[in-house]
Design an enzyme around this catalytic site. Structure first.
Site, mmCIF file in Angstrom:
data_model
loop_
_atom_site.group_PDB
_atom_site.id
_atom_site.type_symbol
_atom_site.label_atom_id
_atom_site.label_comp_id
_atom_site.label_asym_id
_atom_site.label_seq_id
_atom_site.Cartn_x
_atom_site.Cartn_y
_atom_site.Cartn_z
ATOM 1 N N ASN A 180 0.878 -1.177 0.000
ATOM 2 C CA ASN A 180 0.000 0.000 0.000
ATOM 3 C C ASN A 180 0.913 1.224 0.000
ATOM 4 O O ASN A 180 1.481 1.566 1.022
ATOM 5 C CB ASN A 180 -0.890 -0.035 1.250
ATOM 6 N N LYS A 205 0.176 4.228 -0.307
ATOM 7 C CA LYS A 205 -0.487 5.424 0.262
ATOM 8 C C LYS A 205 -0.247 6.631 -0.665
ATOM 9 O O LYS A 205 -0.194 6.458 -1.875
ATOM 10 C CB LYS A 205 0.008 5.668 1.694
ATOM 11 N N HIS A 265 -9.638 1.530 4.679
ATOM 12 C CA HIS A 265 -8.379 1.674 5.414
ATOM 13 C C HIS A 265 -8.605 2.635 6.587
ATOM 14 O O HIS A 265 -9.377 3.584 6.473
ATOM 15 C CB HIS A 265 -7.292 2.211 4.476
ATOM 16 N N GLU A 282 -6.945 4.985 7.702
ATOM 17 C CA GLU A 282 -6.704 6.404 7.403
ATOM 18 C C GLU A 282 -7.919 7.026 6.719
ATOM 19 O O GLU A 282 -8.234 8.196 6.942
ATOM 20 C CB GLU A 282 -5.428 6.543 6.553
ATOM 21 N N GLU A 341 -5.589 -4.642 10.594
ATOM 22 C CA GLU A 341 -4.572 -3.617 10.800
ATOM 23 C C GLU A 341 -4.886 -2.829 12.077
ATOM 24 O O GLU A 341 -5.660 -1.866 12.032
ATOM 25 C CB GLU A 341 -4.547 -2.653 9.613
ATOM 26 N N GLY A 377 2.251 2.396 10.778
ATOM 27 C CA GLY A 377 3.226 3.468 10.611
ATOM 28 C C GLY A 377 3.924 3.866 11.897
ATOM 29 O O GLY A 377 4.569 4.914 11.961
ATOM 30 N N SER A 387 3.150 -1.973 10.403
ATOM 31 C CA SER A 387 4.599 -2.054 10.640
ATOM 32 C C SER A 387 5.172 -3.438 10.334
ATOM 33 O O SER A 387 6.112 -3.881 10.992
ATOM 34 C CB SER A 387 4.950 -1.617 12.062
HETATM 35 P P1 PGA Z 1 2.640 0.392 7.651
HETATM 36 O O1 PGA Z 1 1.192 0.617 6.962
HETATM 37 O O2 PGA Z 1 3.170 -0.911 7.091
HETATM 38 O O3 PGA Z 1 3.445 1.566 7.214
HETATM 39 O O4 PGA Z 1 2.420 0.320 9.123
HETATM 40 C C1 PGA Z 1 0.310 -0.449 6.766
HETATM 41 C C2 PGA Z 1 -0.985 0.063 6.182
HETATM 42 O O5 PGA Z 1 -1.460 1.105 6.640
HETATM 43 O O6 PGA Z 1 -1.576 -0.563 5.275
#
Ligand code: PGA
Length: 256
Positions: free
Chosen positions: A10, A12, A100, A102, A172, A178, A218
């Protein structure tokens, strides 16, 4: 049939077209085609990068899938700023991330929105990757499984099992995205097993058995093996570590 792992990047809101082409070429140049016999590999760049990234993989005859990070459920019309499913289909997207965290927290996406997107995508044969996960507050209240399973139920409400086939669920935890703080393999396994049990309640044991549940938050080359060793974790949805070819390829290789 054992489930084929899926490693999904992803990206982003990262990578201009020029940067996306460089990254996809870098992935392609270091990729061995027969890895795809053992694992499905997917990248989800920003909309504007989808076509250029697809072109790189097509040119190299490499069957890495491309997916979008979001979509709108209407086919066309006065929805300024939105992207439709036919637009994604035409480019060759076979997956689309939905709900997601976010999007839920920064853009107000609700369980109902997620459900409408899942419904429209499955009807168009694009596999949704439904993201679910709890906040720190929910985890501390001891209601993680309840919360996450309710998100899964809401996402698939009213959808027929035949349509839902091919869908993916990504667990997640918000506190792991992140942050560099990964869920322990045991924590992730516990929730992923509950997600699978919920899918069995909704669509039957066979459906649950063949549906992939990913972990995200992460994930990196240092923790991927332990996470993938869990019986109910079938791959990863990866943000940060998917932005460099070397680390993304290490994650793909961990699936083999
Ligand atoms: P990350 O993001 O691996 O940077 O923690 C995962 C995601 O939000 O899909």
């Amino acid at each position: 049939m054992p489930r084929k792992p899926l490693m999904a990047g992803n990206w982003k809101m990262n990578k201009t077209i020029a940067e996306a082409v460089v990254l996809s070429q870098d992935i392609s140049n270091n990729f061995e085609r027969d890895w795809l016999d053992a694992a499905d590999v997917l990248v989800c760049p920003p909309y504007v990068d989808l076509k250029p990234v697809k072109t790189v993989f097509e040119f190299d005859k490499l069957d890495i899938a491309i997916g979008a990070q979001n979509v709108y459920w209407e086919e066309s019309g006065a929805y300024t700023g939105e992207i439709s499913i036919p637009m994604l289909s035409e480019i060759g997207c076979t997956y689309c991330i939905v709900g997601h965290s976010e999007r839920r927290t920064l853009f107000g996406e609700t369980n109902e929105d997620v459900n409408r997107k899942v419904d429209a995508l499955t009807k168009a044969h694009i596999n949704p990757i439904v993201c679910v996960g709890e906040s720190t507050a929910v985890r501390e209240s001891g209601k993680t499984r309840e919360f996450v399973c309710a998100q899964v139920e809401a996402a698939f409400a009213g959808i027929e099992p035949e349509e839902a086939r091919g869908s993916v669920v990504a667990y997640e935890p918000l506190w792991a995205i992140g942050t560099g703080r990964t869920a322990t393999p045991e924590q992730a396994q516990e929730v992923c097993a509950s997600i699978r049990a919920t899918l069995a309640d909704l669509f039957g044991a066979d459906f649950a058995d063949e549906t992939r549940v990913l972990y995200g938050g992460s994930m990196n080359p240092g923790n991927v093996e332990m996470l993938l060793a869990q019986p109910d974790i079938d791959g990863g949805l990866v943000g940060g570590a998917s932005l460099q070819a070397t680390s993304f390829i290490q994650l793909v290789k961990a699936c083999l």
